[in-house]
Motif scaffolding. Structure first.
Motif, PDB file in Angstrom:
ATOM      1  N   ARG A 135     -51.083  35.552  20.154  1.00 16.21           N
ATOM      2  CA  ARG A 135     -49.979  36.393  19.722  1.00 16.21           C
ATOM      3  C   ARG A 135     -50.190  37.816  20.196  1.00 16.21           C
ATOM      4  N   GLN A 136     -49.069  38.500  20.386  1.00 19.55           N
ATOM      5  CA  GLN A 136     -49.109  39.887  20.845  1.00 19.55           C
ATOM      6  C   GLN A 136     -48.081  40.690  20.079  1.00 19.55           C
ATOM      7  N   VAL A 186     -45.030  38.243  19.159  1.00 18.08           N
ATOM      8  CA  VAL A 186     -44.607  37.173  20.058  1.00 18.08           C
ATOM      9  C   VAL A 186     -45.776  36.197  20.162  1.00 18.08           C
ATOM     10  N   TYR A 187     -45.497  34.951  19.914  1.00 18.81           N
ATOM     11  CA  TYR A 187     -46.526  33.908  19.936  1.00 18.81           C
ATOM     12  C   TYR A 187     -46.421  33.129  21.246  1.00 18.81           C
ATOM     13  N   TYR A 188     -47.571  32.991  21.913  1.00 17.55           N
ATOM     14  CA  TYR A 188     -47.631  32.324  23.207  1.00 17.55           C
ATOM     15  C   TYR A 188     -48.506  31.072  23.123  1.00 17.55           C
ATOM     16  N   CYS A 189     -48.070  30.054  23.792  1.00 18.17           N
ATOM     17  CA  CYS A 189     -48.843  28.827  23.926  1.00 18.17           C
ATOM     18  C   CYS A 189     -49.646  28.907  25.235  1.00 18.17           C
ATOM     19  N   LYS A 238     -49.999  46.228  21.159  1.00 19.07           N
ATOM     20  CA  LYS A 238     -51.329  45.671  20.979  1.00 19.07           C
ATOM     21  C   LYS A 238     -51.622  44.638  22.061  1.00 19.07           C
ATOM     22  N   GLN A 239     -52.895  44.281  22.187  1.00 18.73           N
ATOM     23  CA  GLN A 239     -53.271  43.289  23.178  1.00 18.73           C
ATOM     24  C   GLN A 239     -52.969  41.886  22.663  1.00 18.73           C
ATOM     25  N   ARG A 240     -52.955  40.945  23.589  1.00 17.97           N
ATOM     26  CA  ARG A 240     -52.731  39.551  23.232  1.00 17.97           C
ATOM     27  C   ARG A 240     -54.047  38.955  22.722  1.00 17.97           C
ATOM     28  N   VAL A 264     -58.199  19.236  42.774  1.00 17.91           N
ATOM     29  CA  VAL A 264     -58.933  20.286  42.085  1.00 17.91           C
ATOM     30  C   VAL A 264     -59.431  19.764  40.739  1.00 17.91           C
ATOM     31  N   MET A 265     -60.762  19.758  40.554  1.00 17.57           N
ATOM     32  CA  MET A 265     -61.327  19.174  39.342  1.00 17.57           C
ATOM     33  C   MET A 265     -61.205  20.099  38.136  1.00 17.57           C
ATOM     34  N   LEU A 266     -61.282  21.407  38.369  1.00 17.03           N
ATOM     35  CA  LEU A 266     -61.238  22.338  37.245  1.00 17.03           C
ATOM     36  C   LEU A 266     -59.803  22.532  36.772  1.00 17.03           C
ATOM     37  N   PRO A 267     -59.594  22.590  35.446  1.00 17.41           N
ATOM     38  CA  PRO A 267     -58.239  22.842  34.938  1.00 17.41           C
ATOM     39  C   PRO A 267     -57.820  24.289  35.169  1.00 17.41           C
ATOM     40  N   GLN A 268     -56.534  24.512  35.123  1.00 20.97           N
ATOM     41  CA  GLN A 268     -55.966  25.842  35.283  1.00 20.97           C
ATOM     42  C   GLN A 268     -55.245  26.237  34.002  1.00 20.97           C
ATOM     43  N   GLY A 269     -55.285  27.503  33.661  1.00 19.23           N
ATOM     44  CA  GLY A 269     -54.609  27.964  32.466  1.00 19.23           C
ATOM     45  C   GLY A 269     -53.134  28.203  32.707  1.00 19.23           C
ATOM     46  N   TYR A 270     -52.311  27.713  31.796  1.00 11.20           N
ATOM     47  CA  TYR A 270     -50.863  27.907  31.862  1.00 11.20           C
ATOM     48  C   TYR A 270     -50.388  28.563  30.562  1.00 11.20           C
ATOM     49  N   TRP A 271     -49.312  29.366  30.707  1.00 12.78           N
ATOM     50  CA  TRP A 271     -48.750  30.069  29.563  1.00 12.78           C
ATOM     51  C   TRP A 271     -47.291  29.680  29.362  1.00 12.78           C
ATOM     52  N   GLY A 272     -46.877  29.653  28.101  1.00 11.03           N
ATOM     53  CA  GLY A 272     -45.468  29.539  27.800  1.00 11.03           C
ATOM     54  C   GLY A 272     -44.810  30.902  27.865  1.00 11.03           C
ATOM     55  N   GLN A 273     -43.493  30.923  27.629  1.00  6.83           N
ATOM     56  CA  GLN A 273     -42.734  32.159  27.754  1.00  6.83           C
ATOM     57  C   GLN A 273     -42.802  33.013  26.489  1.00  6.83           C
ATOM     58  N   GLY A 274     -43.282  32.425  25.407  1.00  8.71           N
ATOM     59  CA  GLY A 274     -43.410  33.161  24.154  1.00  8.71           C
ATOM     60  C   GLY A 274     -42.228  32.938  23.226  1.00  8.71           C
ATOM     61  N   THR A 275     -42.515  33.001  21.932  1.00  6.80           N
ATOM     62  CA  THR A 275     -41.461  32.899  20.924  1.00  6.80           C
ATOM     63  C   THR A 275     -41.707  33.962  19.854  1.00  6.80           C
ATOM     64  N   GLN A 276     -40.653  34.641  19.473  1.00  3.68           N
ATOM     65  CA  GLN A 276     -40.777  35.757  18.538  1.00  3.68           C
ATOM     66  C   GLN A 276     -40.864  35.252  17.100  1.00  3.68           C
ATOM     67  N   VAL A 277     -41.849  35.767  16.382  1.00  6.56           N
ATOM     68  CA  VAL A 277     -41.975  35.525  14.948  1.00  6.56           C
ATOM     69  C   VAL A 277     -41.894  36.876  14.253  1.00  6.56           C
ATOM     70  N   THR A 278     -40.922  37.009  13.363  1.00  6.11           N
ATOM     71  CA  THR A 278     -40.740  38.251  12.616  1.00  6.11           C
ATOM     72  C   THR A 278     -40.802  37.940  11.126  1.00  6.11           C
ATOM     73  N   VAL A 279     -41.715  38.628  10.453  1.00  6.28           N
ATOM     74  CA  VAL A 279     -41.881  38.455   9.008  1.00  6.28           C
ATOM     75  C   VAL A 279     -41.412  39.731   8.327  1.00  6.28           C
ATOM     76  N   SER A 280     -40.305  39.636   7.634  1.00  2.00           N
ATOM     77  CA  SER A 280     -39.708  40.827   7.033  1.00  2.00           C
ATOM     78  C   SER A 280     -38.783  40.426   5.900  1.00  2.00           C
ATOM     79  N   SER A 281     -38.717  41.302   4.907  1.00  2.00           N
ATOM     80  CA  SER A 281     -37.793  41.063   3.799  1.00  2.00           C
ATOM     81  C   SER A 281     -36.457  41.760   4.060  1.00  2.00           C
TER      82      SER A 281
END
Length: 122
Positions: free
Chosen positions: A38-39, A92-95, A43-45, A105-122
């Protein structure tokens, strides 16, 4: 082409719950560790939780006891159940997934999703 697609974000009141999903698709040979990051603005991810193919999970201290990560290997999907949410969880939460997509290629590669916004507020 490998793609990660997140869903399940939204607006929730403090104390509420949300369940995020992330589905990997494409020419996938295998998936190792899957994780949620999450980012927040300015702030940093940071990693929130991760889970190995065998089901071993790790959590950031800030979410232990409130969040649960799980995965369904047959469907190449990872979930994040988030309970007792607070405004500090707003981000924003990223997978992320370590995916082997190339038979050469034997080694796996890292992949990212586009992100989804989570907002916690009253």
């Amino acid at each position: 082409q490998v793609q990660l697609v997140e869903s399940g974000g939204g607006l929730v009141q403090p104390g509420g719950s949300l369940r995020l999903s992330c589905a990997a698709s494409g020419r996938i040979l295998s998936i190792n560790t899957m994780a949620w990051y999450r980012q927040a603005p300015g702030k940093q991810r940071d990693v929130v939780a991760s889970i190995t193919r065998g089901g071993s999970a790790n959590y950031a201290d800030s979410v232990k006891g409130r969040f649960t990560i799980s995965r369904h290997n047959a469907n190449n999907t990872v979930f994040l159940q988030m309970n007792t949410l607070s405004p500090e969880d707003t981000a924003v939460y990223y997978c992320n997934a370590e995916i082997r997509a190339n038979p050469v290629v034997m080694l796996p590669q890292g992949y990212w999703g586009q992100g989804t916004q989570v907002t916690v507020s009253s």
